[in-house]
Write a protein that holds these residues in place. Structure first.
Motif, PDB file in Angstrom:
ATOM      1  N   UNK A 104       0.663  -0.962  -0.212  1.00 38.98           N
ATOM      2  CA  UNK A 104       0.219   0.802  -0.595  1.00 38.98           C
ATOM      3  C   UNK A 104       0.357   0.437  -0.125  1.00 38.98           C
ATOM      4  N   UNK A 105       0.499   2.392  -0.104  1.00 36.61           N
ATOM      5  CA  UNK A 105       1.228   3.610  -0.860  1.00 36.61           C
ATOM      6  C   UNK A 105       1.477   4.085   0.463  1.00 36.61           C
ATOM      7  N   UNK A 106       2.469   5.152   0.211  1.00 31.83           N
ATOM      8  CA  UNK A 106       2.986   5.755   2.004  1.00 31.83           C
ATOM      9  C   UNK A 106       2.511   7.184   1.666  1.00 31.83           C
ATOM     10  N   UNK A 107       1.897   7.339   2.685  1.00 31.34           N
ATOM     11  CA  UNK A 107       0.513   8.552   3.179  1.00 31.34           C
ATOM     12  C   UNK A 107       0.662   8.844   4.678  1.00 31.34           C
ATOM     13  N   UNK A 108       0.144   9.675   5.432  1.00 28.94           N
ATOM     14  CA  UNK A 108      -0.058  10.290   6.908  1.00 28.94           C
ATOM     15  C   UNK A 108      -1.321  10.296   6.934  1.00 28.94           C
ATOM     16  N   UNK A 109      -1.457   9.828   8.069  1.00 30.83           N
ATOM     17  CA  UNK A 109      -2.786  10.147   8.885  1.00 30.83           C
ATOM     18  C   UNK A 109      -3.544  11.464   9.533  1.00 30.83           C
ATOM     19  N   UNK A 110      -4.160  11.830  10.338  1.00 27.50           N
ATOM     20  CA  UNK A 110      -4.602  12.782  10.904  1.00 27.50           C
ATOM     21  C   UNK A 110      -3.629  13.165  11.870  1.00 27.50           C
TER      22      UNK A 110
END
Length: 206
Positions: free
Chosen positions: A110-116
């Motif tokens: 799954x791709x790299x991301x940030x959450x809240x």
């Protein structure tokens, strides 16, 4: 705590006692047997093969509150955990999300991301987890105000040289800032990877 502040995540071995872990594993196994594609997070309704999960088509989700009994929430009673959350979030924090996630065997990255920003996550491993077996990956020190992922990672769909995969034994846990750059490793094994994931926020977080 200092390592959590510095790196953005903290490994906690043997977080869940073995007797409680066994009961949670059995409860989750039975729940997935009854609903092989998981349940909708908002309604609790059983999903089918056409489910839409934000983490990809290879992932099944069970809201923890749809599981029978109270054993699945018992790890949250840890006084050490509550002390840490008080220090990080203040006394007025609450449990925002609580899910069981299963990354199926042979699933994709799954791709790299940030959450809240401002959230604290707790991941509990429900099975032994090796590298490239569908575990969460994170980039150390990439939290608390760093640029959005799309601005800081050239290709968010591939592994990064300095990434750390959150591996360990069943019952181990990771505490992490949810706005750290993170992804899910591909699961190259023939076994599913199942984790419990809790998210905590301060009541004033938007």
């Amino acid at each position: 705590m200092q390592k959590l502040y510095d790196d953005g995540f903290l490994y906690i071995p043997s977080f869940v006692p073995k007797n409680i872990l066994g009961e949670i594993q059995e409860t989750v196994h039975e729940a997935f047997y009854k609903t092989p594609y998981g349940r909708d997070e908002r309604t609790g309704k059983a999903e089918n093969s056409s489910r839409l999960v934000g983490l990809g088509s290879d992932v099944d989700v069970l809201p923890v509150l749809t599981l029978p009994g109270t054993k699945s929430l018992m790890p949250l009673n840890s006084s050490d955990l509550q002390e840490v959350l008080n220090e990080l979030l203040g006394e007025e924090f609450y449990l925002d999300r609580a899910t069981v996630r299963r990354a199926r065997a042979k699933s994709k990255r799954f791709y790299y991301h940030k959450d809240q920003h401002g959230d604290i996550g707790l991941t509990i491993l429900l099975n032994d987890l090796e590298k490239n077996a569908g575990g969460t990956t994170a980039l150390p020190k990439r939290h608390l105000g760093t640029p959005p992922t799309l601005f800081s990672i050239k290709n968010i769909n591939v592994s990064q040289p300095d990434e750390v995969q959150m591996t360990g034994k069943a019952g181990d846990a990771y505490l992490f800032y949810r706005d750290i750059d993170h992804s899910r490793a591909e699961n190259l094994t023939a076994s599913d990877n199942i984790q419990m994931i809790f998210a905590f926020v301060n009541k004033n977080t938007r």
